[in-house]
Design a protein around this motif. Structure first.
Motif, PDB file in Angstrom:
ATOM      1  N   THR A   1       0.814  -1.222   0.000  1.00 39.18           N
ATOM      2  CA  THR A   1       0.000   0.000   0.000  1.00 39.18           C
ATOM      3  C   THR A   1       0.849   1.275   0.000  1.00 39.18           C
ATOM      4  O   THR A   1       1.778   1.412   0.784  1.00 39.18           O
ATOM      5  CB  THR A   1      -0.928   0.020   1.233  1.00 39.18           C
ATOM      6  N   GLY A   2       0.495   2.156  -0.899  1.00 34.14           N
ATOM      7  CA  GLY A   2       1.143   3.463  -0.946  1.00 34.14           C
ATOM      8  C   GLY A   2       2.128   3.629  -2.069  1.00 34.14           C
ATOM      9  O   GLY A   2       2.411   4.753  -2.496  1.00 34.14           O
ATOM     10  N   ARG A   3       2.646   2.514  -2.602  1.00 29.91           N
ATOM     11  CA  ARG A   3       3.615   2.649  -3.692  1.00 29.91           C
ATOM     12  C   ARG A   3       3.554   1.500  -4.693  1.00 29.91           C
ATOM     13  O   ARG A   3       3.607   1.728  -5.890  1.00 29.91           O
ATOM     14  CB  ARG A   3       5.029   2.755  -3.135  1.00 29.91           C
ATOM     15  N   TYR A   4       3.440   0.265  -4.185  1.00 32.22           N
ATOM     16  CA  TYR A   4       3.518  -0.883  -5.079  1.00 32.22           C
ATOM     17  C   TYR A   4       2.182  -1.618  -5.151  1.00 32.22           C
ATOM     18  O   TYR A   4       1.175  -1.150  -4.628  1.00 32.22           O
ATOM     19  CB  TYR A   4       4.635  -1.823  -4.617  1.00 32.22           C
ATOM     20  N   THR A   5       2.174  -2.746  -5.846  1.00 28.14           N
ATOM     21  CA  THR A   5       0.988  -3.586  -5.945  1.00 28.14           C
ATOM     22  C   THR A   5       1.245  -4.912  -5.250  1.00 28.14           C
ATOM     23  O   THR A   5       2.398  -5.327  -5.062  1.00 28.14           O
ATOM     24  CB  THR A   5       0.631  -3.864  -7.419  1.00 28.14           C
ATOM     25  N   SER A   6       0.170  -5.596  -4.882  1.00 24.87           N
ATOM     26  CA  SER A   6       0.333  -6.912  -4.250  1.00 24.87           C
ATOM     27  C   SER A   6       0.986  -7.891  -5.212  1.00 24.87           C
ATOM     28  O   SER A   6       1.742  -8.780  -4.804  1.00 24.87           O
ATOM     29  CB  SER A   6      -1.025  -7.448  -3.789  1.00 24.87           C
ATOM     30  N   ALA A   7       0.725  -7.721  -6.522  1.00 27.42           N
ATOM     31  CA  ALA A   7       1.341  -8.594  -7.524  1.00 27.42           C
ATOM     32  C   ALA A   7       2.859  -8.429  -7.534  1.00 27.42           C
ATOM     33  O   ALA A   7       3.602  -9.411  -7.684  1.00 27.42           O
ATOM     34  CB  ALA A   7       0.768  -8.296  -8.909  1.00 27.42           C
ATOM     35  N   TYR A   8       3.321  -7.193  -7.353  1.00 27.90           N
ATOM     36  CA  TYR A   8       4.758  -6.945  -7.337  1.00 27.90           C
ATOM     37  C   TYR A   8       5.391  -7.577  -6.092  1.00 27.90           C
ATOM     38  O   TYR A   8       6.443  -8.210  -6.171  1.00 27.90           O
ATOM     39  CB  TYR A   8       5.029  -5.450  -7.366  1.00 27.90           C
ATOM     40  N   ILE A   9       4.736  -7.430  -4.931  1.00 29.61           N
ATOM     41  CA  ILE A   9       5.256  -8.038  -3.705  1.00 29.61           C
ATOM     42  C   ILE A   9       5.296  -9.554  -3.843  1.00 29.61           C
ATOM     43  O   ILE A   9       6.262 -10.207  -3.437  1.00 29.61           O
ATOM     44  CB  ILE A   9       4.396  -7.636  -2.490  1.00 29.61           C
ATOM     45  N   SER A  10       4.247 -10.111  -4.443  1.00 28.22           N
ATOM     46  CA  SER A  10       4.218 -11.560  -4.661  1.00 28.22           C
ATOM     47  C   SER A  10       5.377 -11.994  -5.554  1.00 28.22           C
ATOM     48  O   SER A  10       6.036 -13.008  -5.293  1.00 28.22           O
ATOM     49  CB  SER A  10       2.884 -11.960  -5.315  1.00 28.22           C
ATOM     50  N   ALA A  11       5.636 -11.223  -6.614  1.00 31.59           N
ATOM     51  CA  ALA A  11       6.747 -11.555  -7.517  1.00 31.59           C
ATOM     52  C   ALA A  11       8.081 -11.471  -6.792  1.00 31.59           C
ATOM     53  O   ALA A  11       8.971 -12.312  -7.004  1.00 31.59           O
ATOM     54  CB  ALA A  11       6.731 -10.608  -8.720  1.00 31.59           C
ATOM     55  N   LEU A  12       8.243 -10.479  -5.917  1.00 34.56           N
ATOM     56  CA  LEU A  12       9.473 -10.364  -5.145  1.00 34.56           C
ATOM     57  C   LEU A  12       9.653 -11.577  -4.239  1.00 34.56           C
ATOM     58  O   LEU A  12      10.744 -12.164  -4.176  1.00 34.56           O
ATOM     59  CB  LEU A  12       9.448  -9.093  -4.295  1.00 34.56           C
ATOM     60  N   GLU A  13       8.606 -11.933  -3.538  1.00 36.23           N
ATOM     61  CA  GLU A  13       8.705 -13.028  -2.567  1.00 36.23           C
ATOM     62  C   GLU A  13       9.010 -14.364  -3.234  1.00 36.23           C
ATOM     63  O   GLU A  13       9.637 -15.239  -2.640  1.00 36.23           O
ATOM     64  CB  GLU A  13       7.418 -13.127  -1.751  1.00 36.23           C
ATOM     65  N   ARG A  14       8.563 -14.526  -4.459  1.00 34.78           N
ATOM     66  CA  ARG A  14       8.817 -15.782  -5.175  1.00 34.78           C
ATOM     67  C   ARG A  14      10.106 -15.748  -5.987  1.00 34.78           C
ATOM     68  O   ARG A  14      10.436 -16.718  -6.666  1.00 34.78           O
ATOM     69  CB  ARG A  14       7.631 -16.095  -6.104  1.00 34.78           C
ATOM     70  N   GLY A  15      10.812 -14.623  -5.918  1.00 35.39           N
ATOM     71  CA  GLY A  15      12.067 -14.508  -6.646  1.00 35.39           C
ATOM     72  C   GLY A  15      11.893 -14.308  -8.133  1.00 35.39           C
ATOM     73  O   GLY A  15      12.839 -14.483  -8.908  1.00 35.39           O
ATOM     74  N   LEU A  16      10.684 -13.912  -8.570  1.00 34.74           N
ATOM     75  CA  LEU A  16      10.427 -13.690  -9.985  1.00 34.74           C
ATOM     76  C   LEU A  16      10.812 -12.282 -10.426  1.00 34.74           C
ATOM     77  O   LEU A  16      10.890 -11.998 -11.617  1.00 34.74           O
ATOM     78  CB  LEU A  16       8.948 -13.934 -10.304  1.00 34.74           C
ATOM     79  N   ALA A  17      10.998 -11.389  -9.471  1.00 38.38           N
ATOM     80  CA  ALA A  17      11.440 -10.022  -9.763  1.00 38.38           C
ATOM     81  C   ALA A  17      12.572  -9.689  -8.810  1.00 38.38           C
ATOM     82  O   ALA A  17      12.623 -10.179  -7.680  1.00 38.38           O
ATOM     83  CB  ALA A  17      10.288  -9.031  -9.607  1.00 38.38           C
ATOM     84  N   LYS A  18      13.480  -8.856  -9.269  1.00 36.84           N
ATOM     85  CA  LYS A  18      14.637  -8.475  -8.452  1.00 36.84           C
ATOM     86  C   LYS A  18      14.391  -7.090  -7.885  1.00 36.84           C
ATOM     87  O   LYS A  18      14.117  -6.145  -8.642  1.00 36.84           O
ATOM     88  CB  LYS A  18      15.906  -8.503  -9.297  1.00 36.84           C
ATOM     89  N   PRO A  19      14.436  -6.930  -6.571  1.00 36.61           N
ATOM     90  CA  PRO A  19      14.086  -5.649  -5.961  1.00 36.61           C
ATOM     91  C   PRO A  19      15.144  -4.581  -6.181  1.00 36.61           C
ATOM     92  O   PRO A  19      16.336  -4.867  -6.161  1.00 36.61           O
ATOM     93  CB  PRO A  19      13.976  -5.989  -4.470  1.00 36.61           C
ATOM     94  N   SER A  20      14.700  -3.358  -6.394  1.00 37.42           N
ATOM     95  CA  SER A  20      15.619  -2.225  -6.433  1.00 37.42           C
ATOM     96  C   SER A  20      15.926  -1.800  -4.998  1.00 37.42           C
ATOM     97  O   SER A  20      15.232  -2.193  -4.053  1.00 37.42           O
ATOM     98  CB  SER A  20      14.991  -1.057  -7.190  1.00 37.42           C
ATOM     99  N   MET A  21      16.937  -0.968  -4.841  1.00 41.48           N
ATOM    100  CA  MET A  21      17.243  -0.459  -3.505  1.00 41.48           C
ATOM    101  C   MET A  21      16.096   0.411  -2.989  1.00 41.48           C
ATOM    102  O   MET A  21      15.813   0.435  -1.787  1.00 41.48           O
ATOM    103  CB  MET A  21      18.551   0.351  -3.542  1.00 41.48           C
ATOM    104  N   ALA A  22      15.407   1.120  -3.909  1.00 41.12           N
ATOM    105  CA  ALA A  22      14.263   1.936  -3.492  1.00 41.12           C
ATOM    106  C   ALA A  22      13.157   1.050  -2.936  1.00 41.12           C
ATOM    107  O   ALA A  22      12.530   1.368  -1.912  1.00 41.12           O
ATOM    108  CB  ALA A  22      13.756   2.762  -4.673  1.00 41.12           C
TER     109      ALA A  22
END
Length: 433
Positions: free
Chosen positions: A39-60
């Motif tokens: 909430t406030g910046r990203y989407t739940s889909a993006y968090i899900s992708a991060l948690e599953r290692g499907l997306a690489k997080p930026s420092m931001a």
């Protein structure tokens, strides 16, 4: 605008999975849903992708998540074992902080006393240098890394080093060297070499970009179609980059409808990941595609979105390309004064930054503006300037296009001898596919 830069993605899936698992465990401890964390910046889909290692997080993204969970960023980045940290360099690389990554790899190189460690650090340096548009400097570390891994009997690691060596050659406009390395890798993969689940996809995509830059559009599309069958096993950013590249190749081949479909799919993925700079490049390319279809309203909409993202990131190369696209749109609308203003701004930025594709495109737009004003001398001068850049830098299909357009103008003006010379050059071996 035709960008020749190959889109590549950091290979750090193990790191992404490790960080993603730590994010998931921290979120569950905090009793938050993915939507609440986002909430406030990203989407739940993006968090899900991060948690599953499907997306690489930026420092931001890591900073936002750590603040929301009340934890330091180091909670997600801490190494499993103590020792000289390559993890920090790797995460900087994965986040797109190329200079910071390079600085850390250079510091680590001084501590790398054994051959395996040196080979790994050199490979990281090569990628960082390539991503900083310092392809010539990337050749030496990539080559040494490949040799070290080969001597160590680690063919998979050597393959990664050769991949970055091919990238460096591509960046220095030596497509023959890049093609040779990539075809060697593809043969090894077809012969059973196991590198990474997405490595064959990467090699095929890279070969497509090399062939396209050398004017071999049909070969490029063949490689892209072969790679397309492998997209199910890649992460979101890789799929977005692939679809963006496919859109560009379809646009170059003249298939604007397919270009739009691939581009729109890529744009949706980039927006979901909030990949601002990649999104800006794609928005700009979509603007050019809609311009080619004659849909000025949609072209204007996309170039405005591209400028917003480009200015937010302050990328001078991207802004120069966007300005040149704005010049083309203004010219298509009949606003030649505004188009000339954009051309002047684009050329100023291109000269300062050495952006050759912007220079050739801007000179071509200036030639068209001069024709609109019936200023033959100015049109000749602009065409000659565009051809000078394209003869030195390519790409070949663009050179052929400008030669034919310039020849048509001269023919219409009665200068048949000059027109025939240009037509002969256009169909000659120097620019033939």
């Amino acid at each position: 605008m035709r960008s020749t830069r190959r889109v590549v993605v950091v290979d750090n899936s193990a790191l992404a999975r490790r960080i993603g698992d730590r994010i998931r465990r921290a979120r569950l401890r905090a009793q938050l849903t993915q939507a609440q964390l986002a909430t406030g910046r990203y989407t739940s889909a993006y968090i899900s992708a991060l948690e599953r290692g499907l997306a690489k997080p930026s420092m931001a993204a890591l900073s936002f998540i750590s603040e929301r969970l009340g934890l330091p960023v180091t909670e997600f980045l801490a190494q499993d074992q103590p020792g000289p940290s390559r993890l920090e360099a790797d995460i900087q690389l994965a986040s797109g902080n190329w200079q910071a990554a390079l600085d850390r790899y250079q510091a680590l190189l001084e501590l790398a006393t054994d051959r395996p460690a040196r080979a790994e650090v050199l490979r990281g340096m090569a990628e960082a240098l390539y991503r900083l548009d310092r392809g010539q400097e990337a050749i030496a570390p990539a080559s040494e890394s490949a040799e070290l891994f080969g001597a160590l009997g680690q063919p998979a690691d050597a393959a990664w080093s050769k991949y970055w060596l091919s990238s460096a050659h591509y960046a220095t406009e030596t497509p023959a060297e890049a093609r040779s390395l990539l075809q060697e890798l593809l043969e090894q993969l077809r012969g059973g070499l196991q590198v990474a689940p997405d490595f064959r996809f990467r090699v095929l995509t890279a070969l497509a970009h090399v062939e396209a830059s050398d004017g071999r559009t049909e070969r490029a599309l063949n490689y892209m179609e072969e790679a397309k069958a492998l997209t199910e096993g890649v992460d979101l950013r890789q799929r977005a980059a692939f679809m963006s590249g496919l859109a560009a190749h379809y646009r170059e081949s003249g298939d604007l409808e397919r270009s739009l479909r691939a581009g729109i799919e890529s744009l949706g993925l980039y927006r979901a990941m909030e990949a601002g700079l990649e999104q800006a490049a794609l928005e700009n390319n979509l603007a050019l595609t809609y311009l080619g279809l004659g849909n000025l309203a949609r072209a204007i909409e996309h170039v405005q979105d591209a400028r917003e993202e480009g200015e937010r990131h302050g990328d001078s190369s991207m802004l120069a390309h966007i300005t040149e696209t704005e010049a083309q749109i203004a010219w298509a609308r009949g606003d030649v004064d505004r188009a000339e203003e954009y051309v002047t701004r684009a050329l100023t930025a291109a000269e300062a930054g050495g952006f050759h594709t912007v220079r050739s495109s801007a000179f071509l737009t200036r030639a068209r503006i001069a024709q609109e004003r019936n200023d033959v001398d100015a049109a000749r001068s602009a065409y000659e300037s565009a051809l000078q850049v394209l003869r030195e830098r390519g790409p070949r299909p663009r050179l052929r296009e400008v030669l034919a357009e310039y020849a048509a103008m001269l023919s219409d003006r009665g200068d048949l001898a000059a027109a025939n010379r240009l037509y002969a050059e256009a169909v000659g071996p120097a620019v033939r596919n």
